[in-house]
Each structure stands twice: as C-alpha cells, then as structure tokens.
Write an enzyme that holds these catalytic residues in place. Structure first.
Site, PDB file in Angstrom:
ATOM      1  CE  LYS A 132      32.113  49.585  44.196  1.00  0.00           C
ATOM      2  NZ  LYS A 132      33.450  49.240  43.668  1.00  0.00           N
ATOM      3  CG  ASP A 141      31.539  48.755  40.649  1.00  0.00           C
ATOM      4  OD1 ASP A 141      32.723  48.479  40.886  1.00  0.00           O
ATOM      5  OD2 ASP A 141      30.627  47.931  40.842  1.00  0.00           O
ATOM      6  N   GLY A 198      31.981  38.054  31.645  1.00  0.00           N
ATOM      7  CA  GLY A 198      31.516  39.419  31.434  1.00  0.00           C
ATOM      8  C   GLY A 198      31.959  39.952  30.086  1.00  0.00           C
ATOM      9  CG  ASN A 258      35.526  49.790  31.484  1.00  0.00           C
ATOM     10  OD1 ASN A 258      36.051  50.174  30.452  1.00  0.00           O
ATOM     11  ND2 ASN A 258      35.998  50.056  32.676  1.00  0.00           N
TER      12      ASN A 258
END
Ligand code: 2IT
Length: 447
Positions: free
Chosen positions: A124, A164, A236, A239
């Site tokens: 990450k 992300d 949210g 995407n």
C-alpha cells in the site's frame, strides 16, 4: 502461538498504531487454532515475520499550487509481503494518511490478494496530500511530483500500485504519464486502473463495487435469501460506492441512502441512473460533499447534516468509504431499524465492537478483505492482459470476476463454517489467506 504475547510485544514496539494493531489482532485471533496445528509454522516464526512489512519507503513530495506557493507533502510505499507474487496494492491520497495507516492497509492487502486466487503480494502507498478543494492542475502537479520518487520503487514484476481513496483513473493517468517519461519505457504493467485506450482493464473502475455485490449475492444465496427489492444503505460516493450502487440497482435492490463526510442523503424511492452518474461528477469536483446530490435532485434526495448512512432503516448495510466508519452504536441503530446483513466494502470499515455486535446477534457479516477483493482481482487480470499484450472485452472480465468472487466465497465457507452450519466469514477469510501466504513463506526458507 501465543497471540497475547505477540500482541503485547507489537503494542510496546508500535504504540499508538491502533489500526495496524487492530488488523493484526483480528487475523491472529482467527488463525490461532489452525496455526497451532502446524508446528512447522511456529518453528519458522511465520507469524512474527508476517506482521512486519518487508520495507517502507518514505519520501518528500514538493509541488507548486495554483497560487504559486510551494507545498510539501510526504509520500510512502509500504511493501508488505511478496511470498506469493510481486507487491500489489493501491495508493491513498488523504489528509489523514500516516505510515501506520498504510502499514495496516498493506497487511490487510496481503491476505486479500491471497484470496483472489491470483499471484499477488501485498503493498500500500500514498500521501498525506489532501485532494479536497484542489484544482485539476494541482492534482496533476502533485501526481507528477509523487512519481518523481515512487518510480524507483516499482516495476511490473516488482511492485504494481493502483488507486485507492483519492486516487482514481484521472490520478493514475497523471502518475503513468510521469512514470513513462522517467523510465523511458512503455511499461503498461507498472500500474493498474489505467485508461481503456492505454492498457487498462475495461471493467476496473466498476470492479470493486461489482465484485462486492457478487459476493453479497453468494452470501445471500447461501442464507436462502434474495437481493431483489431489498433496501441498501451505502457510505461514500467515490468509485467504489458508485460501482456498488450501479450493480445493486441492476440486481433489483434499492439504494436508499448514500453518505459523505458532511452527512447523509436519504433517497426513499431508490437511487436512479441519473443520480449514479452524478456521483462521478461529485467525486471529480473534489468538493467531498454528499449534499450536492440533494441540491441536484430536489424532492428525490433529502440531505441531513451530521448523520451517517447507518441512521436510515435498511435491510443491508454496505460501508464503502473508510476504515472504522461503522461503530458499535451504528451497528445497534442499524439492527434496531431492521438491518440483517452487513457486507464491508471498505477496508476494515467496521469497528471490532460493531463486528461482534453483528455476529452476536445473528446478523450476516462479511469482512472487506473478502467482499472488496474484486477490485484488486481485476487489477490482477489487467496485469495478465498487459503481460500478454492482449485485451479482454467487458464480458470476459466480468465472467472472470464472477468466478473469482464465487471462489472467495467458497474459501470463506470452507475455512469459516461453524459447527452449527453458519459461516464466520471473518475467520474463513483470514484462515484462507493466511494458509496460502504462510505455506509460500515456509517453502521459500528463512529470508
Ligand atoms: O484496497 C484495495 O484492494 C485497492 N485499493 C485496490 C488495489 C489494487 O491494486 O487494485
């Protein structure tokens, strides 16, 4: 394995790294029994090695804003584990990013990637850069400055970043443009989530949300239930939430709530295609306000400031935004309002108290590392296409994604079925991922 002893050591060594410690605790508690049946794991100190990242790169990122001011942020790449494949995982641009947050996400990524059936290690990265309120040009200049350092750490067989939180197709484009200039190679396989005309998988933008709904369908099917006409709340409007809303609506469910940092939008009649399209506009605006949906669709979407999506009565909750976004109190409110299923789409979206509350009250619960693995799985498919210089159409990618999500569900059932026949998806996902990584580490020797 002495879980408490290992955790106590990590707490002393990494004080205050609460999300990382929380993630490690959940995995260790899940795998303890299986681990103790394998003395060879204990002898090779697999767990002690697995909880530490292989390496962490930290670098300064300096860029110039639209006002001509020099800005400095910090960039990171945590290469966590490469036992089963090259490092793979997203980049997060968010003001709250710390090395510890990326450590927890890299740790989770390692197990998630193992579940996908594809050969990918865990990583990450990201930066404390805050995209909120930034112009498109500022985003581009930041991405270019970030890649000036990152390009030395990555490669198609080494480490393959993707998007992300705060990093989508636009950012991947700017990052790739700079990578190509620095490396002087058209190495498509160095990033995933690329555009459709330059090596991207046609379904990558939708994949995390679509995969999450395929997983939810398998979970519901095993429980003898159907998703049609069920009410869904999701958090949210990025995407992931967009893909989830698209597929949930296509499957006949009603998305009646979406939320943002500013509050919740209640959509009593269910989200429409126009609203789903508008989520993309909201994301691209960098305003980070869900209220914009209510302003755009008066009489259909109703905004309440300061409330979460979990305050709206629904059948199914899908956290799609950030870690620890659903607390034990939220879980209680959801269940009191009739919710009977929660599939985590965000990484570690539920706090431990919420998970325990769901599990203790017979609510179907599945963890992010299983539910959201369709995103990175489709990144894995993109890597294969890039390596073979081929491109699959949407149907072919969708079929493969379907197959992978089915397999992830089966692994959870295999390792997580309780004596009474119900499934502990947390335990199942953790054991399945762990066994694969641990076996590979053992076979590759003490390194
Ligand atoms: O959390 C995740 O799995 C991602 N952000 C996607 C990672 C990837 O490499 O596609």
């Amino acid at each position: 394995m002495n879980t408490n002893e290992i955790l106590a050591r990590l707490r002393a060594k990494y004080p205050g790294e609460n999300e990382y410690l929380q993630a490690v605790q959940e995995v260790l508690e899940s795998v303890e029994d299986v681990y103790n049946q394998h003395p060879e794991f204990e002898k090779a100190k697999i767990v002690e090695r697995m909880v530490e990242p292989d390496r962490i790169f930290t670098f300064r990122v300096t860029w110039v804003d639209d006002a001509g001011q020099v800005q400095t942020n910090t960039g990171y790449r945590v290469q966590f584990n490469s036992a089963i494949g090259p490092y793979k995982g997203g980049l997060r641009f968010h003001k709250a990013v710390t090395p510890s947050m990326l450590k927890f996400l890299g740790f989770e990524q390692t197990f998630k990637n193992a579940l996908t059936t594809l050969p990918m290690g865990g990583a990450k990265g990201g930066s404390d850069f805050d995209p909120v309120g930034k112009s498109n040009d500022e985003i581009m200049r930041f991405c270019q400055a970030f890649m000036l350092e990152l390009w030395q750490c990555i490669g198609p067989d080494q480490d393959i970043p993707a998007g992300d939180v705060g990093v989508g197709g636009r950012e991947i484009g700017y990052l790739y443009g700079m990578y190509k200039k620095l490396a002087r190679q058209y190495n498509t396989g160095v990033l995933t989530g690329k555009g459709g005309t330059w090596g991207g998988s046609i379904l990558r933008p939708e994949a995390t949300g679509f995969g999450a709904l395929y997983f939810t369908q398998h979970l519901l099917e095993k429980a003898g239930k159907d998703i049609k006409d069920k009410k869904i709340a999701l958090s949210g409007f990025g995407n992931v939430a967009w893909g989830a809303a698209t597929k949930a609506t296509e499957l006949g469910a009603k998305v009646v709530a979406i939320s943002g940092p500013d509050g919740v939008c209640h959509i009593p009649e269910g989200i429409t295609k126009e609203m789903i399209d508008y989520m993309l506009v909201m994301r691209a605006s960098n305003r980070n306000k869900v209220e914009d949906m209510a302003v755009k669709f008066p009489g259909k979407a109703f905004f309440t400031a300061g409330k979460k999506a979990w305050s709206i009565p629904v059948d199914i909750a899908l956290p799609c935004a950030f870690q620890n976004e659903l607390s034990e109190d939220d879980a209680k409110e959801l269940v009191a309002n009739g919710c009977w299923c929660c599939c985590e789409v965000s990484n570690m979206g539920c706090q431990p108290g919420a998970i325990h509350y769901f599990q203790d009250n017979g609510i179907y619960f599945a963890p992010g590392k299983a539910v959201n693995a369709g995103g990175v799985a489709t990144s894995g498919l993109e890597m294969t296409q890039n390596a073979e210089h081929i491109s699959w159409d949407a149907q072919e990618v969708d079929d493969k994604l379907h197959f992978i999500m089915k397999s992830i569900h089966e692994q959870c059932v295999k390792f997580g079925t309780r004596p009474d026949g119900t499934v502990d998806y947390v335990k199942g996902a953790n054991i399945a991922g762990f066994m694969k990584v641990a076996t590979a580490m053992l076979e590759q020797g003490t390194i």
